[in-house]
Design an enzyme around this catalytic site. Sequence first.
Site, PDB file in Angstrom:
ATOM      1  N   PRO A   1      -4.031  -0.858   3.157  1.00  0.00           N
ATOM      2  CA  PRO A   1      -5.424  -0.599   3.519  1.00  0.00           C
ATOM      3  C   PRO A   1      -6.421  -0.834   2.381  1.00  0.00           C
ATOM      4  CG  PRO A   1      -4.168   1.452   3.338  1.00  0.00           C
ATOM      5  CD  PRO A   1      -3.182   0.329   3.313  1.00  0.00           C
ATOM      6  N   ASN A   2      -7.531  -1.409   2.770  1.00  0.00           N
ATOM      7  CA  ASN A   2      -8.706  -1.631   1.906  1.00  0.00           C
ATOM      8  C   ASN A   2      -8.532  -2.757   0.888  1.00  0.00           C
ATOM      9  OD1 ASN A   2     -10.222   0.618   3.052  1.00  0.00           O
ATOM     10  ND2 ASN A   2      -8.722   1.911   2.035  1.00  0.00           N
TER      11      ASN A   2
ATOM     12  N   HIS B   1       0.860  -2.181  -7.906  1.00  0.00           N
ATOM     13  CA  HIS B   1      -0.515  -1.658  -7.875  1.00  0.00           C
ATOM     14  C   HIS B   1      -1.359  -2.397  -8.901  1.00  0.00           C
ATOM     15  CE1 HIS B   1       0.740   1.658  -5.374  1.00  0.00           C
ATOM     16  NE2 HIS B   1       1.777   1.800  -6.177  1.00  0.00           N
ATOM     17  N   LEU B   2      -2.606  -2.641  -8.551  1.00  0.00           N
ATOM     18  CA  LEU B   2      -3.537  -3.222  -9.510  1.00  0.00           C
ATOM     19  C   LEU B   2      -3.877  -2.205 -10.603  1.00  0.00           C
ATOM     20  CD1 LEU B   2      -5.190  -4.364  -6.438  1.00  0.00           C
ATOM     21  CD2 LEU B   2      -5.348  -6.039  -8.260  1.00  0.00           C
TER      22      LEU B   2
ATOM     23  N   HIS C   1       0.973   7.120  -1.330  1.00  0.00           N
ATOM     24  CA  HIS C   1       0.998   8.520  -1.740  1.00  0.00           C
ATOM     25  C   HIS C   1       1.401   9.488  -0.633  1.00  0.00           C
ATOM     26  CE1 HIS C   1      -0.920   6.551  -5.044  1.00  0.00           C
ATOM     27  NE2 HIS C   1      -2.015   6.269  -4.333  1.00  0.00           N
TER      28      HIS C   1
ATOM     29  N   TYR D   1     -10.419  -2.200  -9.586  1.00  0.00           N
ATOM     30  CA  TYR D   1      -9.667  -3.304  -8.987  1.00  0.00           C
ATOM     31  C   TYR D   1     -10.164  -4.692  -9.389  1.00  0.00           C
ATOM     32  CZ  TYR D   1      -8.277   0.707  -6.194  1.00  0.00           C
ATOM     33  OH  TYR D   1      -7.818   1.945  -5.807  1.00  0.00           O
TER      34      TYR D   1
ATOM     35  N   ARG E   1      -5.188   8.148 -12.721  1.00  0.00           N
ATOM     36  CA  ARG E   1      -6.336   8.446 -11.855  1.00  0.00           C
ATOM     37  C   ARG E   1      -6.183   9.835 -11.224  1.00  0.00           C
ATOM     38  NH1 ARG E   1      -7.003   3.425  -8.110  1.00  0.00           N
ATOM     39  NH2 ARG E   1      -8.945   4.538  -7.636  1.00  0.00           N
TER      40      ARG E   1
ATOM     41  N   ALA F   1      -3.303   3.381  -0.363  1.00  0.00           N
ATOM     42  CA  ALA F   1      -3.220   4.849  -0.326  1.00  0.00           C
ATOM     43  C   ALA F   1      -1.977   5.352   0.405  1.00  0.00           C
ATOM     44  CB  ALA F   1      -4.480   5.412   0.319  1.00  0.00           C
TER      45      ALA F   1
ATOM     46  N   ASP G   1      10.107   5.247   5.225  1.00  0.00           N
ATOM     47  CA  ASP G   1      11.317   5.128   6.043  1.00  0.00           C
ATOM     48  C   ASP G   1      11.559   3.679   6.455  1.00  0.00           C
ATOM     49  OD1 ASP G   1      11.849   7.794   5.810  1.00  0.00           O
ATOM     50  OD2 ASP G   1      11.256   8.347   7.854  1.00  0.00           O
TER      51      ASP G   1
ATOM     52  N   GLU H   1       7.339  -2.329  -5.603  1.00  0.00           N
ATOM     53  CA  GLU H   1       6.053  -1.634  -5.445  1.00  0.00           C
ATOM     54  C   GLU H   1       5.068  -2.167  -6.485  1.00  0.00           C
ATOM     55  OE1 GLU H   1       6.406   2.600  -5.993  1.00  0.00           O
ATOM     56  OE2 GLU H   1       4.233   2.882  -6.005  1.00  0.00           O
TER      57      GLU H   1
ATOM     58  N   ASN I   1       2.005  -3.750  -1.978  1.00  0.00           N
ATOM     59  CA  ASN I   1       0.959  -2.846  -2.446  1.00  0.00           C
ATOM     60  C   ASN I   1       0.534  -2.041  -1.231  1.00  0.00           C
ATOM     61  OD1 ASN I   1      -1.201  -1.417  -3.378  1.00  0.00           O
ATOM     62  ND2 ASN I   1      -2.167  -3.139  -4.441  1.00  0.00           N
TER      63      ASN I   1
ATOM     64  N   ARG J   1     -14.778  -3.954  -3.722  1.00  0.00           N
ATOM     65  CA  ARG J   1     -14.357  -2.555  -3.658  1.00  0.00           C
ATOM     66  C   ARG J   1     -14.094  -2.009  -5.064  1.00  0.00           C
ATOM     67  NH1 ARG J   1      -8.213  -0.700  -2.336  1.00  0.00           N
ATOM     68  NH2 ARG J   1      -8.670   1.523  -2.393  1.00  0.00           N
TER      69      ARG J   1
HETATM   70  C1  DQA Z   1      -3.737   0.863  -5.311  1.00  0.00           C
HETATM   71  C2  DQA Z   1      -3.758   2.307  -5.841  1.00  0.00           C
HETATM   72  C3  DQA Z   1      -3.866   3.288  -4.698  1.00  0.00           C
HETATM   73  O1  DQA Z   1      -3.919   4.618  -5.200  1.00  0.00           O
HETATM   74  C4  DQA Z   1      -5.121   3.039  -3.895  1.00  0.00           C
HETATM   75  O2  DQA Z   1      -5.175   3.906  -2.777  1.00  0.00           O
HETATM   76  C5  DQA Z   1      -5.272   1.615  -3.468  1.00  0.00           C
HETATM   77  C6  DQA Z   1      -4.935   0.569  -4.423  1.00  0.00           C
HETATM   78  C7  DQA Z   1      -3.747  -0.176  -6.470  1.00  0.00           C
HETATM   79  O3  DQA Z   1      -3.428  -1.326  -6.205  1.00  0.00           O
HETATM   80  O4  DQA Z   1      -4.104   0.176  -7.593  1.00  0.00           O
HETATM   81  O5  DQA Z   1      -5.730   1.317  -2.376  1.00  0.00           O
HETATM   82  O6  DQA Z   1      -2.537   0.666  -4.580  1.00  0.00           O
END
Ligand code: DQA
Length: 150
Positions: free
Chosen positions: A9-10, A99-100, A79, A22, A106, A76, A86, A97, A73, A17
């Site tokens: 998401p996002n 993450h940027l 978390h 990011y 954070r 959210a 699953d 996994e 990635n 954003r």
């Molecule tokens: C993220 C970190 C997550 O906590 C956040 O909710 C994101 C982006 C990252 O790529 O840093 O949407 O996965």
Amino acid sequence: MRLLLLNGPNLNLLGEREPRHYGRETWPEIEQRLHERAAGLGIELTCRQQNSEGAMVDILHAARHEADGVILNAGAYTHYGYALRDAIASIDLPVVEVHLSLPESREEFRHVSVIAPVCVGRIAGFGALSYELALEAFARGVRGAGKRTT
Ligand code: DQA
């Protein structure tokens, strides 16, 4: 090698954003570079993005027949996404996994990853380079120290 890159998401809003977390690059810009990098590494890369957890679960299920590994990635859902966790545990594929940002630097709710225990490894904090490092890990045959898939 066929890899699926799945963004949650996002992440479709990268570039506009929260750039302090990011960066200013858009996903199409990042994706183009990743395709070039993947081609150089002999990797067939497919990129997908979904905002809903169920759609991400469906894509992971389909990856069983379409990919040799997954770069994820989960945004959210990282978390608190137990259905996603699953789904990763249910498929016989190595998942890295990514993450940027560095979630541990954070807010506290980002310090927990419910997907980490079922992933083979984790790359975080290097901006868009995190995705490239995950490609590199797969290309070098790194199996990670996490979940075994055989
Ligand atoms: C993220 C970190 C997550 O906590 C956040 O909710 C994101 C982006 C990252 O790529 O840093 O949407 O996965």
